[in-house]
Design an enzyme around this catalytic site. Structure first.
Site, PDB file in Angstrom:
ATOM      1  N   SER A  70       0.803  -1.226   0.000  1.00  0.00           N
ATOM      2  CA  SER A  70       0.000   0.000   0.000  1.00  0.00           C
ATOM      3  C   SER A  70       0.836   1.276   0.000  1.00  0.00           C
ATOM      4  O   SER A  70       0.320   2.350  -0.303  1.00  0.00           O
ATOM      5  CB  SER A  70      -0.937   0.012   1.208  1.00  0.00           C
ATOM      6  OG  SER A  70      -0.213   0.151   2.412  1.00  0.00           O
ATOM      7  N   LYS A 141       1.013   4.578   6.815  1.00  0.00           N
ATOM      8  CA  LYS A 141       0.428   5.456   5.788  1.00  0.00           C
ATOM      9  C   LYS A 141       1.140   6.803   5.833  1.00  0.00           C
ATOM     10  O   LYS A 141       1.937   7.090   6.719  1.00  0.00           O
ATOM     11  CB  LYS A 141      -1.072   5.662   6.021  1.00  0.00           C
ATOM     12  CG  LYS A 141      -1.918   4.399   6.073  1.00  0.00           C
ATOM     13  CD  LYS A 141      -2.003   3.680   4.733  1.00  0.00           C
ATOM     14  CE  LYS A 141      -2.831   2.406   4.843  1.00  0.00           C
ATOM     15  NZ  LYS A 141      -2.775   1.600   3.608  1.00  0.00           N
TER      16      LYS A 141
END
Length: 256
Positions: A70, A141
């Site tokens: 991701s 993230k």
């Protein structure tokens, strides 16, 4: 008078000992098991090193195994990164562009999965050393919006805007759009808006807009900032600073 002592009358201690007597003496003298001492010393040293590494991981720098793609191309699957747990401990707060590890309980995950206490403890210990994948509630993230920011997708050219300023996100995965999900949100104070760099392969704040918390991650759930890649050696080094957020105005300038 015979003054010479017969050989049988001489002090036996002064006579040279025979081989049988030497073996008898050595068998009576205690011997130290050098192999046992070496093993114990190694075990104690290993235990001390393990405790030191665990304490270091708990309070200063934590190794973290990247479990998914991701965050590509910034971070690859299998990378071991070092998370600075002191980055936000002394009055500092996460900034736009920071790559952080956080506990997604209550934001990305409403209820943590149940686990066996013993196996869970062993897994957490291995994960804290970077030897196993992190807990299912841990995520890595990039911070795109901080408290008060207005984050919008997208402008006429398909770019994400923060406080009215479009971002040039050079760290995005090649071929990815900034976002296929349209949104216009204001980040509540004390929370963060998180997105992965591989936008088409990242479940992030966009995927939790309709859930409790709206995909916002509380600042106190941040574990630390990813500062370095430690493994593999070919990728070792510090993460580059993001220039995408240079010039983004303070929140009040966009919607105050």
């Amino acid at each position: 008078m015979d003054t010479e002592a017969k050989p049988s009358e001489r002090d036996r201690s002064s006579a040279p000992a025979t081989g049988t007597e030497e073996r008898s003496r050595s068998s009576r003298m205690p011997s130290l098991p050098t192999g046992s001492i070496s093993w114990r010393r190694t075990a104690v040293l290993g235990a001390a090193c393990s405790v030191f590494v665990l304490l270091l991981s708990a309070f200063v720098v934590r190794p973290y195994l990247i479990p998914s793609g991701s965050m590509e191309p910034t971070l690859h699957v299998g990378d071991r990164v070092l998370v600075n747990k002191l980055a936000y401990r002394f009055g500092s707060a996460p900034q736009r562009g920071d790559v952080v590890v956080f506990d997604g309980t209550g934001s990305f995950v409403q209820e943590p999965p149940r686990e066996n206490p013993v196996s869970g403890l062993l897994h957490r210990a291995a994960a804290s050393l970077g030897l196993a994948e992190p807990a299912e509630t841990d995520y890595v993230k990039r911070v795109v919006g901080v408290g008060g920011d207005r984050v919008v997708c997208c402008d006429r050219r398909g770019r994400i805007e923060v406080n009215g300023r479009p971002l040039t996100e050079k760290y995005l995965y090649p071929g990815d759009e900034p976002s296929r999900v349209r949104f216009d949100i204001v980040v509540p104070e004390g929370t963060l808006w998180m997105m992965g760099d591989h936008r088409s392969n990242s479940r992030d704040s966009r995927d939790h807009l309709g859930e409790p918390g709206g995909g916002m991650v509380p600042v106190d759930r941040v574990i630390g900032r990813v500062g370095w890649i430690g493994w593999p050696l070919g990728r070792a080094g510090s993460l580059p600073d993001s220039e995408a957020f240079n010039g983004v105005p303070a929140p009040g300038g966009a919607h105050g």
